[in-house]
Design an enzyme around this catalytic site. Structure first.
Site, PDB file in Angstrom:
ATOM      1  N   GLY A 195       2.664   6.440   0.422  1.00 54.76           N
ATOM      2  CA  GLY A 195       3.766   5.918   1.228  1.00 54.76           C
ATOM      3  C   GLY A 195       5.157   6.365   0.811  1.00 54.76           C
ATOM      4  N   ILE A 196       6.044   5.382   0.669  1.00 55.59           N
ATOM      5  CA  ILE A 196       7.449   5.679   0.373  1.00 55.59           C
ATOM      6  C   ILE A 196       7.592   6.344  -0.995  1.00 55.59           C
ATOM      7  CG2 ILE A 196       9.684   4.579  -0.096  1.00 55.59           C
ATOM      8  CD1 ILE A 196       8.884   2.484   2.099  1.00 55.59           C
ATOM      9  N   ARG A 213      -1.267   3.448 -10.635  1.00 50.80           N
ATOM     10  CA  ARG A 213      -2.468   2.995 -11.337  1.00 50.80           C
ATOM     11  C   ARG A 213      -3.642   3.953 -11.190  1.00 50.80           C
ATOM     12  NH1 ARG A 213      -2.302  -3.144  -9.126  1.00 50.80           N
ATOM     13  NH2 ARG A 213      -1.774  -1.943  -7.278  1.00 50.80           N
ATOM     14  N   ASN A 214      -3.571   4.817 -10.154  1.00 53.09           N
ATOM     15  CA  ASN A 214      -4.733   5.636  -9.816  1.00 53.09           C
ATOM     16  C   ASN A 214      -4.451   7.115 -10.084  1.00 53.09           C
ATOM     17  OD1 ASN A 214      -6.490   7.287  -8.113  1.00 53.09           O
ATOM     18  ND2 ASN A 214      -7.270   5.323  -7.355  1.00 53.09           N
ATOM     19  N   ASP A 246      -0.096   0.393 -15.281  1.00 52.81           N
ATOM     20  CA  ASP A 246      -0.169  -0.786 -14.411  1.00 52.81           C
ATOM     21  C   ASP A 246       1.071  -1.646 -14.655  1.00 52.81           C
ATOM     22  OD1 ASP A 246      -0.689  -3.071 -13.001  1.00 52.81           O
ATOM     23  OD2 ASP A 246      -2.652  -3.455 -13.914  1.00 52.81           O
ATOM     24  N   ALA A 306       6.800   0.546  -6.169  1.00 49.61           N
ATOM     25  CA  ALA A 306       5.552  -0.220  -6.274  1.00 49.61           C
ATOM     26  C   ALA A 306       5.773  -1.649  -5.793  1.00 49.61           C
ATOM     27  CB  ALA A 306       5.068  -0.218  -7.725  1.00 49.61           C
ATOM     28  N   SER A 344      12.749  -4.879   1.352  1.00 52.86           N
ATOM     29  CA  SER A 344      12.307  -4.934   2.743  1.00 52.86           C
ATOM     30  C   SER A 344      13.359  -5.699   3.539  1.00 52.86           C
ATOM     31  CB  SER A 344      10.964  -5.663   2.830  1.00 52.86           C
ATOM     32  OG  SER A 344      10.688  -6.060   4.156  1.00 52.86           O
ATOM     33  N   TYR A 404       6.257 -13.435   0.505  1.00 58.08           N
ATOM     34  CA  TYR A 404       6.710 -12.039   0.507  1.00 58.08           C
ATOM     35  C   TYR A 404       8.227 -11.969   0.677  1.00 58.08           C
ATOM     36  CZ  TYR A 404       7.009  -7.123   1.954  1.00 58.08           C
ATOM     37  OH  TYR A 404       7.334  -5.790   2.052  1.00 58.08           O
ATOM     38  N   THR A 409       3.175   3.455   6.919  1.00 58.35           N
ATOM     39  CA  THR A 409       2.559   3.712   5.623  1.00 58.35           C
ATOM     40  C   THR A 409       1.185   3.042   5.591  1.00 58.35           C
ATOM     41  OG1 THR A 409       3.408   1.681   4.650  1.00 58.35           O
ATOM     42  CG2 THR A 409       4.799   3.646   4.433  1.00 58.35           C
TER      43      THR A 409
END
Lengths: 77, 253
Positions: free
Chosen positions: B21-22, B42-43, B65, B93, B144, B157, B192
């Site tokens: 994504g962003i 993390r990946n 992480d 993140a 956001s 959120y 995204t």
């Protein structure tokens, strides 16, 4: 989880009287049913049955039994 | 002579959430502007995919992480030792949560605040450490429009994103004397993987309604990347404590 138990959990989440739902109710006839109720149903299905229900699945439902049909594999009784 | 006020040549820039994504779009743009990008996520596999998209070969991957918030300061020192003094941090993140408040559990809220807010505070604390930043620098958070407005099912959120906005202002005041600028970009709805997740919870009609609320339609990750880099680069030299709303007109209503 049995169908009856799940209905009771749904009633509790929607904050309606116990015994209101038996499955036959038409969703648009229920005063409590709106877009937020749909989110509540998704949260309940995820929390209690670990089933990810989509918005479009709910839109296609006409009755409470249709809602139960989405998670039917996870219910007994 | 042509000049590029957003030139980032040689600047070590840490991008969290770089695997999609962003964060991925920001990493790509930064590499195209000459930055040395440190991709955090993390990946490993997904970070490697981002790395393969970047221009230049000076970039690196840091598998970490960010929910291990107490470990961030020591880790950031290692990142600086491995990659050089850091000029900027872009914190992309984060997690979203669409959940009715009557069903919320405190554990869900705490987990959301940990990744969306606590990690941001700890990144700022870590970046300002001696031996980490390049005699100052810039931090840009991604929040956001939900930090400015409300929406059903998004209370936790929205709270997490609103917290980022006030955090931005306070950090800007506290870190100005250390020549560290702190800003935030507040995107509207962007195409995204996170939007794909939200689409599973919403109907087509609801998605169409959200899109209709944005006069310019849904944004792209690249649209947000432009704003992020604008704040990081020389173009943002006199900007700190700002929340830049980039939402296709969503909040203009």
């Amino acid at each position: 989880m049995t169908k009856a138990d799940f209905l009771r959990a749904l009633e509790d989440s929607l904050e309606i009287d116990e015994g209101t739902l038996d499955g036959a109710q038409v969703l648009e006839d229920l005063e409590c049913w709106d877009s937020m109720s749909a989110l509540i149903y998704m949260a309940l299905a995820d929390e209690q049955l670990h089933v990810a229900v989509t918005g479009d699945q709910i839109v296609s439902c006409k009755t409470v039994n249709d809602l139960l049909g989405i998670v039917g594999d996870k219910l007994t009784g | 002579m042509m000049i590029n006020p957003m030139d980032m040549t040689g600047r070590v820039t840490v991008v969290t959430g770089a695997s999609s994504g962003i964060g991925r779009a920001a990493s790509l743009l930064l590499s195209q502007l000459g930055a040395r990008v440190v991709l955090v996520g993390r990946n490993q596999d997904r970070l490697s995919q981002t790395l393969a998209m970047l221009e230049g070969s000076q970039h690196s991957i840091e598998v970490f992480d960010l929910t291990s918030t107490d470990d961030i300061p020591a880790w950031m020192k290692l990142v600086a030792q491995r990659n050089g003094l850091i000029s900027g941090v872009v914190h992309c993140a984060g997690e979203q949560l669409i959940f009715p408040v009557r069903m919320l559990k405190s554990q869900q809220v705490e987990e959301l605040l940990r990744i969306n807010v606590v990690s941001a505070i700890m990144l700022a604390k870590s970046f300002r450490q001696h031996g980490v930043n390049d005699s100052g620098g810039a931090i840009v958070f991604v929040s956001s429009v939900m930090g400015e407005v409300g929406a059903p099912g998004r209370s936790a959120y929205c709270a997490s994103k609103g917290a980022l906005h006030s955090l931005t202002k306070s950090l800007a005041m506290e870190l100005a004397k250390e020549r560290i600028r702190v800003n935030c970009v507040a995107p509207g709805t962007v195409k995204t993987e996170m939007l794909d997740e939200a689409q599973n919870l919403l109907t087509d009609a609801q998605i169409a309604e959200i899109e209709s609320m944005q006069p310019l339609g849904f944004g792209t990750p690249r649209d947000i990347a432009h704003a992020l880099v604008f704040l990081l680069a020389e173009t943002g030299r006199w900007i700190t404590g700002s929340v830049l709303i980039v939402d296709g007109g969503y909040t203009a209503h």
